[in-house]
Scaffold this motif. Structure first.
Motif, PDB file in Angstrom:
ATOM      1  N   ASP A  55       9.869  47.336 -35.706  1.00  0.00           N
ATOM      2  CA  ASP A  55      10.563  48.741 -35.045  1.00  0.00           C
ATOM      3  C   ASP A  55       8.425  49.756 -34.365  1.00  0.00           C
ATOM      4  OD1 ASP A  55      12.573  48.271 -35.802  1.00  0.00           O
ATOM      5  OD2 ASP A  55      12.856  49.912 -37.142  1.00  0.00           O
ATOM      6  N   ARG A  56       8.085  49.968 -34.817  1.00  0.00           N
ATOM      7  CA  ARG A  56       6.507  50.420 -34.668  1.00  0.00           C
ATOM      8  C   ARG A  56       6.057  50.325 -32.724  1.00  0.00           C
ATOM      9  NH1 ARG A  56       5.392  54.661 -36.983  1.00  0.00           N
ATOM     10  NH2 ARG A  56       3.057  54.912 -36.832  1.00  0.00           N
TER      11      ARG A  56
ATOM     12  N   PHE B  27      17.924  54.932 -29.760  1.00  0.00           N
ATOM     13  CA  PHE B  27      17.106  56.583 -29.553  1.00  0.00           C
ATOM     14  C   PHE B  27      17.780  57.005 -30.903  1.00  0.00           C
ATOM     15  CE2 PHE B  27      15.807  55.763 -25.865  1.00  0.00           C
ATOM     16  CZ  PHE B  27      14.922  55.613 -25.518  1.00  0.00           C
TER      17      PHE B  27
ATOM     18  N   SER C  40      16.542  47.640 -32.440  1.00  0.00           N
ATOM     19  CA  SER C  40      15.741  48.346 -33.665  1.00  0.00           C
ATOM     20  C   SER C  40      15.901  48.014 -34.600  1.00  0.00           C
ATOM     21  CB  SER C  40      16.219  49.411 -33.899  1.00  0.00           C
ATOM     22  OG  SER C  40      16.650  49.997 -34.852  1.00  0.00           O
TER      23      SER C  40
ATOM     24  N   ASN D 220      15.958  54.743 -33.878  1.00  0.00           N
ATOM     25  CA  ASN D 220      14.462  54.019 -34.364  1.00  0.00           C
ATOM     26  C   ASN D 220      14.597  55.316 -34.216  1.00  0.00           C
ATOM     27  OD1 ASN D 220      12.723  52.415 -34.880  1.00  0.00           O
ATOM     28  ND2 ASN D 220      12.122  52.387 -32.901  1.00  0.00           N
ATOM     29  N   ARG D 221      14.508  56.348 -35.010  1.00  0.00           N
ATOM     30  CA  ARG D 221      13.641  58.467 -34.328  1.00  0.00           C
ATOM     31  C   ARG D 221      12.708  58.470 -35.022  1.00  0.00           C
ATOM     32  NH1 ARG D 221      16.559  63.235 -37.758  1.00  0.00           N
ATOM     33  NH2 ARG D 221      15.644  61.719 -39.474  1.00  0.00           N
TER      34      ARG D 221
ATOM     35  N   ALA E 251       8.617  50.520 -30.348  1.00  0.00           N
ATOM     36  CA  ALA E 251       8.870  52.260 -30.170  1.00  0.00           C
ATOM     37  C   ALA E 251       7.741  52.110 -29.084  1.00  0.00           C
ATOM     38  CB  ALA E 251       7.931  53.107 -31.087  1.00  0.00           C
TER      39      ALA E 251
ATOM     40  N   ALA F 184      10.223  56.786 -35.575  1.00  0.00           N
ATOM     41  CA  ALA F 184       8.781  55.953 -35.312  1.00  0.00           C
ATOM     42  C   ALA F 184       8.841  56.279 -33.233  1.00  0.00           C
ATOM     43  CB  ALA F 184       8.949  54.220 -34.892  1.00  0.00           C
ATOM     44  N   VAL F 185      10.038  56.545 -32.626  1.00  0.00           N
ATOM     45  CA  VAL F 185      10.001  56.868 -31.447  1.00  0.00           C
ATOM     46  C   VAL F 185       9.391  58.262 -31.443  1.00  0.00           C
ATOM     47  CG1 VAL F 185      11.828  57.600 -29.795  1.00  0.00           C
ATOM     48  CG2 VAL F 185      11.333  55.702 -30.803  1.00  0.00           C
TER      49      VAL F 185
ATOM     50  N   HIS G 233      10.873  51.359 -26.346  1.00  0.00           N
ATOM     51  CA  HIS G 233      11.252  52.467 -26.548  1.00  0.00           C
ATOM     52  C   HIS G 233      11.438  53.503 -25.200  1.00  0.00           C
ATOM     53  CE1 HIS G 233      13.390  50.731 -30.237  1.00  0.00           C
ATOM     54  NE2 HIS G 233      13.505  49.324 -29.071  1.00  0.00           N
ATOM     55  N   ILE G 234       9.623  53.769 -25.663  1.00  0.00           N
ATOM     56  CA  ILE G 234       8.970  55.011 -24.983  1.00  0.00           C
ATOM     57  C   ILE G 234       9.058  54.696 -24.085  1.00  0.00           C
ATOM     58  CG2 ILE G 234       6.686  56.718 -24.517  1.00  0.00           C
ATOM     59  CD1 ILE G 234       8.377  57.340 -27.185  1.00  0.00           C
TER      60      ILE G 234
END
Ligand code: NAP
Ligand code: NAP
Lengths: 302, 302
Positions: free
Chosen positions: A179-180, A237, A99, A240-241, A183, A243-244, A187-188
């Motif tokens: 970061d978006r 997580f 991130s 990058n809270r 995500a 955007a996640v 990340h997702i």
């Protein structure tokens, strides 16, 4: 100007791969390394992950014109503070964290006098530690560089050249956009995989051994992702809270629609959705970010 | 008694693989085949997916002592009715459908006078059609047989022997339990993958080409699963609704807890969850249902 001495802090999958890749692709460049864990340093010496492995972080960076922090995102600030006494003025400090907004902020806080140019090579495996790295990890993979405002253009250019030298294609992006994007593409998917593997292992009426036996129906691909390092992912997580959470809520909205379609027996809606996603897969294969060999059945792995 | 003449209805991935596998592993056995699509029949003749390809379903099954329906779950009843005029008394009718309660019911409705023993080989790829099949698809994979009450034990035994002959390990289960196990190990993973790939392709602030470029961070593994056949999967969700909705709701509950942990910055909860899932992965590798080579970075695929 190109970097002649690169220091690597953190000698796990990413740090070790950078060290091995420099040795293979940039033979004139000196590497030094450090890891907080003495056992990792020992193993790093055995594998030759860097030319010299120091027992002290400030010693590891002395004389380096590029320092790359390869530690979990949550450890970046401490790692940066620890190298400060050894850093030469004008050295570029970069990293490989997954991130970027929070890492940029941490590094700027820890090293207010230094040139900071964060980066993220979008390349990895579910393995970690000093035995996991290999020299070709970055081949044909993207490396995203997120220079803060005012970063010296010549140094950004040198960092781009460095990553190209390791086999990557470089893209410049701002940290917020990075970061978006990550995500949703990384990340997702990890969050979902960790969750469904957890759900499956807690069922009462379906045993764990059944879940394992019949995993070839799709589940095993999720378990691979869910075998990734827990510290690394916890830190992602935590860092990058926003955007996640935003991307997660969009996914939950779409999943609720799917749920309704199943409940209502709406085959047309499902067929339309399931047809759309095939096109994306084709384009990923065309772009060389995967290959067409079926892994799901793995007849090429026998 | 072992089957000497096997008829295959539907010559896509599963039907074609059965035909090729019989040719390779059970050389004394005759195969005949049929597919509703004339183009598929033509291609099946070229590839030799069965010894004889008939242009009429009743002709295809004439004389067969085992008939295997390899069509989408929603087409099972029509396919079964179409073979009725050619079926010899005492022939076993089986299938490979991914859900079992509804298929058992459809086949019993269409062929009330015949011996029906449903089955599901847990083996597949994201490819479909007459070019997708290969002889080793069933090697080291499980085949679940779900005999209805009163199924003749000798015929169940013959069907077990048939699937073992193709390289599978056979398990007997009741249809209800099958549908719950597969909901979690296969159906929900596909539903989630289709949904997240859809979510990602509809974003406004992240472009499709970014999603494709940076897919190596985890997303591409989901796109592989989401490239599976839309008709097959629509039919699975229409036909295994209750078990899928039940498992989906458990997943949603767990995902809501994860969401709360991220929102609250609860690193401990995340670390515990993410650590647990590694153990499952290790056991899948031990059981030979996947291998340890990292696909995520694919250094073995270069
Ligand atoms: N894995 C991937 O797929 C991937 C891909 C792209 C980017 N990244 C990013 O790359 C970074 C490193 O990940 P990785 O997969 O290489 O992890 P890894 O294999 O676990 O290696 C990280 C190493 O850093 C050490 N370390 C932790 N804190 C330190 C400190 N303050 N000073 C020095 N060393 C320290 C760790 O030691 P201990 O184990 O003793 O803590 C460990 O040996 C993370 O920021 C991650 O987000 C990972
Ligand atoms: N794919 C997997 O990973 C997998 C794994 C295990 C079990 N299964 C199950 O196996 C079955 C077949 O899947 P598949 O992947 O082999 O699909 P596929 O490759 O699409 O093959 C199915 C074939 O059946 C034909 N067909 C449709 N209706 C028919 C009818 N009434 N009579 C004769 N032929 C008909 C189709 O023709 P058209 O294309 O013209 O409709 C198609 O050629 C499904 O029930 C699925 O749930 C699949």
């Amino acid at each position: 100007m190109s970097f002649r001495h690169v220091a690597i802090i953190g000698l796990g999958l990413l740090g070790g791969s950078i060290g091995l890749a420099v040795k293979e692709h940039l033979p004139g460049v000196t590497t030094t390394g450090y890891d907080a864990d003495p056992k990792v340093r020992e193993r790093a010496r055995q594998r030759g992950l860097a030319g010299t492995i120091a027992d002290d972080p400030a010693d590891a960076v002395r004389g380096a014109d590029l320092v790359i922090l390869c530690v979990p995102v949550g450890a970046m600030e401490a790692a940066a503070s620890a190298i400060a006494p050894g850093l030469k003025p004008g050295a570029v400090v970069s990293d490989v964290g997954s991130s970027k907004i929070s890492v940029s902020e941490s590094l700027a806080r820890a090293l207010p006098e230094h040139v900071i140019i964060p980066a993220h090579p979008v390349a990895g495996t579910e393995q970690s530690g000093p035995d996991a790295g290999f020299a070709s990890l970055f081949h044909h993979r993207w490396c995203i560089i997120t220079p803060p405002e005012g970063a010296p253009p010549a140094k950004v250019k040198s960092l781009k050249a460095f990553w190209r030298g390791l086999g990557s294609t470089v893209e410049i992006m701002d940290a917020d956009h990075h970061d978006r994007v990550l995500a949703v593409t990384s990340h997702i998917p990890h969050l979902i995989a960790y969750t469904i593997v957890g759900t499956a292992s807690d069922l009462e009426e379906v045993t764990r051994s059944e879940v394992i036996k019949y995993s070839a129906g799709g589940f095993r691909d999720f378990t691979r992702i869910a075998a990734s390092d827990p510290v690394m992912w916890r830190d992602v997580f935590l860092n990058n809270r926003d955007a996640v959470l935003d991307m997660l809520d969009r996914f939950l909205t779409d999943l609720a629609m799917m749920r309704e379609a199943i409940k209502a027996g709406d085959g047309e809606m499902m067929f339309d959705q399931f047809s759309k996603t095939r096109a994306i897969r084709r384009r990923i294969i065309e772009h060389g970010q995967d290959d067409a060999r079926p892994d799901f059945g793995r007849h090429d792995h026998d």
